[in-house]
Design an enzyme around this catalytic site. Sequence first.
Site, PDB file in Angstrom:
ATOM      1  N   SER A 110       0.817  -1.221   0.000  1.00  0.00           N
ATOM      2  CA  SER A 110       0.000   0.000   0.000  1.00  0.00           C
ATOM      3  C   SER A 110       0.854   1.276   0.000  1.00  0.00           C
ATOM      4  O   SER A 110       1.930   1.320   0.600  1.00  0.00           O
ATOM      5  CB  SER A 110      -0.877  -0.005   1.254  1.00  0.00           C
ATOM      6  OG  SER A 110      -1.474   1.248   1.452  1.00  0.00           O
ATOM      7  N   TYR A 133      -2.179   5.338  -4.290  1.00  0.00           N
ATOM      8  CA  TYR A 133      -3.251   6.304  -4.062  1.00  0.00           C
ATOM      9  C   TYR A 133      -2.835   7.552  -4.804  1.00  0.00           C
ATOM     10  O   TYR A 133      -1.717   8.056  -4.587  1.00  0.00           O
ATOM     11  CB  TYR A 133      -3.396   6.633  -2.574  1.00  0.00           C
ATOM     12  CG  TYR A 133      -4.241   5.667  -1.783  1.00  0.00           C
ATOM     13  CD1 TYR A 133      -5.478   5.244  -2.248  1.00  0.00           C
ATOM     14  CD2 TYR A 133      -3.814   5.189  -0.541  1.00  0.00           C
ATOM     15  CE1 TYR A 133      -6.264   4.372  -1.505  1.00  0.00           C
ATOM     16  CE2 TYR A 133      -4.596   4.320   0.203  1.00  0.00           C
ATOM     17  CZ  TYR A 133      -5.820   3.913  -0.294  1.00  0.00           C
ATOM     18  OH  TYR A 133      -6.604   3.061   0.425  1.00  0.00           O
ATOM     19  N   THR A 159      -5.837   2.548  -6.735  1.00  0.00           N
ATOM     20  CA  THR A 159      -7.115   2.432  -6.020  1.00  0.00           C
ATOM     21  C   THR A 159      -7.926   3.705  -6.244  1.00  0.00           C
ATOM     22  O   THR A 159      -7.442   4.806  -5.982  1.00  0.00           O
ATOM     23  CB  THR A 159      -6.876   2.211  -4.516  1.00  0.00           C
ATOM     24  OG1 THR A 159      -6.176   0.977  -4.344  1.00  0.00           O
ATOM     25  CG2 THR A 159      -8.183   2.149  -3.745  1.00  0.00           C
ATOM     26  N   LYS A 253      -8.096  -0.701  -9.076  1.00  0.00           N
ATOM     27  CA  LYS A 253      -8.787  -1.397  -7.978  1.00  0.00           C
ATOM     28  C   LYS A 253      -9.938  -0.541  -7.469  1.00  0.00           C
ATOM     29  O   LYS A 253      -9.750   0.652  -7.201  1.00  0.00           O
ATOM     30  CB  LYS A 253      -7.789  -1.646  -6.838  1.00  0.00           C
ATOM     31  CG  LYS A 253      -8.391  -2.218  -5.560  1.00  0.00           C
ATOM     32  CD  LYS A 253      -7.297  -2.614  -4.583  1.00  0.00           C
ATOM     33  CE  LYS A 253      -7.836  -3.210  -3.298  1.00  0.00           C
ATOM     34  NZ  LYS A 253      -8.258  -2.212  -2.321  1.00  0.00           N
ATOM     35  N   HIS A 277     -13.450  -2.158  -1.485  1.00  0.00           N
ATOM     36  CA  HIS A 277     -12.529  -1.819  -0.401  1.00  0.00           C
ATOM     37  C   HIS A 277     -12.880  -2.602   0.870  1.00  0.00           C
ATOM     38  O   HIS A 277     -12.749  -2.117   1.996  1.00  0.00           O
ATOM     39  CB  HIS A 277     -12.572  -0.316  -0.127  1.00  0.00           C
ATOM     40  CG  HIS A 277     -11.256   0.288   0.242  1.00  0.00           C
ATOM     41  ND1 HIS A 277     -10.438   0.917  -0.666  1.00  0.00           N
ATOM     42  CD2 HIS A 277     -10.589   0.365   1.426  1.00  0.00           C
ATOM     43  CE1 HIS A 277      -9.343   1.362  -0.053  1.00  0.00           C
ATOM     44  NE2 HIS A 277      -9.417   1.031   1.214  1.00  0.00           N
TER      45      HIS A 277
HETATM   46  C1  LIG Z   1      -6.851  -2.585   7.691  1.00  0.00           C
HETATM   47  C2  LIG Z   1      -7.082  -2.392   6.228  1.00  0.00           C
HETATM   48  C3  LIG Z   1      -6.352  -1.434   5.538  1.00  0.00           C
HETATM   49  C4  LIG Z   1      -6.549  -1.262   4.163  1.00  0.00           C
HETATM   50  N1  LIG Z   1      -5.760  -0.372   3.498  1.00  0.00           N
HETATM   51  C5  LIG Z   1      -5.884  -0.268   2.145  1.00  0.00           C
HETATM   52  C6  LIG Z   1      -4.992   0.550   1.400  1.00  0.00           C
HETATM   53  O1  LIG Z   1      -4.090   1.174   1.940  1.00  0.00           O
HETATM   54  N2  LIG Z   1      -5.178   0.604   0.052  1.00  0.00           N
HETATM   55  C7  LIG Z   1      -6.157  -0.095  -0.597  1.00  0.00           C
HETATM   56  O2  LIG Z   1      -6.280  -0.008  -1.824  1.00  0.00           O
HETATM   57  N3  LIG Z   1      -6.998  -0.886   0.088  1.00  0.00           N
HETATM   58  C8  LIG Z   1      -6.866  -1.004   1.427  1.00  0.00           C
HETATM   59  N4  LIG Z   1      -7.690  -1.851   2.110  1.00  0.00           N
HETATM   60  C9  LIG Z   1      -8.697  -2.649   1.378  1.00  0.00           C
HETATM   61  C10 LIG Z   1      -8.068  -3.968   0.938  1.00  0.00           C
HETATM   62  O3  LIG Z   1      -7.083  -3.744  -0.047  1.00  0.00           O
HETATM   63  C11 LIG Z   1      -9.099  -4.919   0.336  1.00  0.00           C
HETATM   64  O4  LIG Z   1      -9.803  -4.243  -0.678  1.00  0.00           O
HETATM   65  C12 LIG Z   1     -10.083  -5.457   1.360  1.00  0.00           C
HETATM   66  O5  LIG Z   1      -9.436  -5.743   2.578  1.00  0.00           O
HETATM   67  C13 LIG Z   1     -10.701  -6.722   0.801  1.00  0.00           C
HETATM   68  O6  LIG Z   1     -11.638  -7.248   1.654  1.00  0.00           O
HETATM   69  P1  LIG Z   1     -11.327  -8.430   2.694  1.00  0.00           P
HETATM   70  O7  LIG Z   1     -10.623  -7.793   3.830  1.00  0.00           O
HETATM   71  O8  LIG Z   1     -12.676  -8.925   3.024  1.00  0.00           O
HETATM   72  O9  LIG Z   1     -10.471  -9.454   1.989  1.00  0.00           O
HETATM   73  C14 LIG Z   1      -7.517  -2.039   3.480  1.00  0.00           C
HETATM   74  C15 LIG Z   1      -8.244  -2.997   4.190  1.00  0.00           C
HETATM   75  C16 LIG Z   1      -8.028  -3.188   5.534  1.00  0.00           C
HETATM   76  C17 LIG Z   1      -8.817  -4.253   6.255  1.00  0.00           C
END
Ligand SMILES: Cc1cc2nc3c(=O)[nH]c(=O)nc-3n(C[C@H](O)[C@H](O)[C@H](O)COP(=O)(O)O)c2cc1C
Length: 404
Positions: A110, A133, A159, A253, A277
Amino acid sequence: MSRLEECFNVQDFVAAARSRLPAPLFHYMEGGAEDELTLRANSGAFARYDLVPHYLHDIRKVDMRRTVFGCPLEWPLLLSPTGLTRVFHPAGELAVAEEAARAGIGYCLSTMATTSIEAVSQRCTGPKIYQLYLLNDDGLNLHMIDRCKAAGFDAICLTVDTIVAGNRERDLRHGLTVPPRLNSKNFWSFAQRPRWCLDYLAGGGFSLPNVPTPDGGDLGTLAAFFAAKMEQNITWARIERLMKHWGKPFVIKGLQSIANARDAVAAGVSGIIVSNHGGRQLDGTAATVDLIADIVDAVGDQLEVVLDGGVRRGSHIVKALAMGARACMVGRPYLYGLAGFGQPGVQRVLSLLRQETARTLALLGCANLDEISRQHITVAGKLPQFLTATAQPDASHTLLRSVK
Ligand SMILES: Cc1cc2nc3c(=O)[nH]c(=O)nc-3n(C[C@H](O)[C@H](O)[C@H](O)COP(=O)(O)O)c2cc1C
């Protein structure tokens, strides 16, 4: 707290993560936006589909290899980008990236990571994707892309669903701050988790080394960061310029509509990740597994379509593949493992998911990923043909509705 060997599926790791993390951090990881409808729907919707096995096939060797976004994978999973990973465990992104490589899958780092592009590149021998981002300064965006080029990353994933911060009420309720700091709302939560506090302090604190702010480090709250830096006018023309500058696979994404998917084809991106997300941004959107087949039908012959969100079982991965997804991504599952047990936890989560995926394919009668198709999936609770073909349409509707 449960022991690592007593965790037999992803859900078992949730309890371990909860017992080790201070409440604000557990809820930051686990929670979603507003009423968490989308968060719940993502995982729940997989139960709307039943698997249909076709036996008497030779499945002595199940080959799960596939190349996705230019990354050769031993089995069709990529680890979703998650910000602030070292707040869950000091081993952080490096542990996750190393385990992804060991498991033969891809790792997505990320922009909001607590480990640098360069450090991950040195440690992670497997496929690496950088999640960008878009900031409101193209000089800074191009600088991040140049660092990824120099560090040998394989792909960039932009994203697009965070143009404003999602409304995550659990974070407000539990007094989450970024970086973690004590306040009147969260004091007892941290006091109840002394081991986490010691690990965090010993782990060297907190920084966001990929965000090119002049001073690095403390950005105040996440919301302030989003407000100050996040680009709110992402255009396809801008994306095309970034793609040209990068010159390798570039994926988007966070798309959820056929119209956006078609625009992505027109812009020439290599792939899209159908994602909401993890239910953390716009609440009230559909489960990604309910969207994937229609998007694949619209654009799947022109770019790669990957599913992200709610995957907790190998059978979920297989259902998504049967719908036409090239691969799946998981976010929280590896974080549960990391938070509960550090690097060994990540290793076990990935190993369990891999075994489940291989076992499900074998039980369906598929020896490789090209053999899985929509023949292997149907709507859950499907009525026998003799009922649907004859005079009882009302009964069938009632029953179908009741399984939703
Ligand atoms: C704690 C946390 C932080 C996240 N940070 C980002 C991020 O920095 N960038 C991003 O594109 N998605 C981020 N996401 C979303 C994840 O990339 C992903 O889309 C999501 O966790 C998928 O769902 P799942 O947790 O049910 O597998 C984050 C998700 C979580 C749980």
